[in-house]
Design a protein around this motif. Structure first.
Motif, PDB file in Angstrom:
ATOM      1  N   ARG A  73      15.878  21.878 -31.827  1.00 36.79           N
ATOM      2  CA  ARG A  73      15.725  20.422 -31.676  1.00 36.79           C
ATOM      3  C   ARG A  73      15.417  20.068 -30.224  1.00 36.79           C
ATOM      4  NH1 ARG A  73      14.144  16.475 -34.182  1.00 36.79           N
ATOM      5  NH2 ARG A  73      15.355  17.077 -35.972  1.00 36.79           N
ATOM      6  N   HIS A  74      16.134  20.696 -29.291  1.00 34.26           N
ATOM      7  CA  HIS A  74      15.923  20.418 -27.868  1.00 34.26           C
ATOM      8  C   HIS A  74      14.509  20.807 -27.436  1.00 34.26           C
ATOM      9  CE1 HIS A  74      16.627  20.165 -23.561  1.00 34.26           C
ATOM     10  NE2 HIS A  74      16.226  21.425 -23.434  1.00 34.26           N
ATOM     11  N   VAL A  75      14.058  22.008 -27.816  1.00 35.56           N
ATOM     12  CA  VAL A  75      12.728  22.478 -27.430  1.00 35.56           C
ATOM     13  C   VAL A  75      11.655  21.676 -28.154  1.00 35.56           C
ATOM     14  CG1 VAL A  75      11.169  24.467 -27.448  1.00 35.56           C
ATOM     15  CG2 VAL A  75      13.558  24.754 -26.778  1.00 35.56           C
ATOM     16  N   ALA A  76      11.912  21.296 -29.411  1.00 32.52           N
ATOM     17  CA  ALA A  76      10.954  20.456 -30.148  1.00 32.52           C
ATOM     18  C   ALA A  76      10.774  19.114 -29.453  1.00 32.52           C
ATOM     19  CB  ALA A  76      11.428  20.255 -31.581  1.00 32.52           C
ATOM     20  N   ASP A  77      11.869  18.557 -28.928  1.00 32.78           N
ATOM     21  CA  ASP A  77      11.770  17.298 -28.179  1.00 32.78           C
ATOM     22  C   ASP A  77      10.929  17.489 -26.911  1.00 32.78           C
ATOM     23  OD1 ASP A  77      13.271  15.977 -30.060  1.00 32.78           O
ATOM     24  OD2 ASP A  77      15.155  16.085 -28.920  1.00 32.78           O
ATOM     25  N   GLU A  78      11.119  18.627 -26.236  1.00 33.58           N
ATOM     26  CA  GLU A  78      10.312  18.904 -25.040  1.00 33.58           C
ATOM     27  C   GLU A  78       8.837  19.012 -25.400  1.00 33.58           C
ATOM     28  OE1 GLU A  78      11.387  21.776 -22.069  1.00 33.58           O
ATOM     29  OE2 GLU A  78      13.492  21.717 -22.722  1.00 33.58           O
TER      30      GLU A  78
END
Length: 175
Positions: A73-78
């Protein structure tokens, strides 16, 4: 009109004619006229789209291959903040690599761009049977962070142009 002016006009006219002849010869003798069209490709070979895509045109699925909750989720947001089209976020079996990029013939250029975000340390896995143009980004235990814009640009320069995987014919989608 003075003699110097006439002489200058004659020289400029000759240079223009010479330039025109040079351009015509270059166009007639062009050996790359069918570059990007997969001319001469064996029958049955898939066409690998090696066009380097803009970020807004790249579709990705971000998969967490670590035991770290919420990493995908964190990397997808980035990636979303960097204008990528994130289609799916999920968990995957654990891997020790930094990342694994899985793609098909339509995603070769997109995967090439994504390699730069991992500074060419991602493992690439080409699937000739994959029909879509998305790329699966599987984050592994070795992942720390995505590269900065400057690092991505430098990495793209180091990587050079995208190459078609073995058993495929390169084709570009020049518009």
């Amino acid at each position: 009109m003075s003699f110097a002016r006439v002489r200058a006009l004659v020289v400029v006219g000759l240079l223009a004619v010479l330039a025109l002849v040079f351009v015509v010869v270059a166009l007639v003798r062009d050996t790359q006229s069918n570059a990007g069209t997969a001319a001469g490709c064996p029958d049955g070979w898939p066409l690998a789209d090696v066009t380097l895509r803009e970020r807004k045109d790249v579709k990705i699925n971000v998969l967490n291959g670590t035991d770290q909750p919420g990493l995908a989720r964190h990397v997808a947001d980035e990636f979303s903040n960097r204008q990528f089209q994130v289609k799916k976020i999920a968990n995957e079996k654990q891997i020790d690599d930094i990342a694994v990029l899985r793609y098909g013939p339509k995603g070769v250029g997109s995967a090439h761009l994504l390699r730069a975000y991992f500074l060419n340390n991602a493992v690439t896995k080409y699937d000739p049977n994959r029909k879509d143009d998305s790329v699966d980004v599987v984050l592994g235990n070795g992942f720390q962070q995505l590269a900065t814009t400057t690092e991505v640009n430098q990495s793209l320069g180091d990587l050079g142009a995208a190459e078609a995987p073995p058993g495929t014919c390169p084709v570009t989608d020049d518009k």
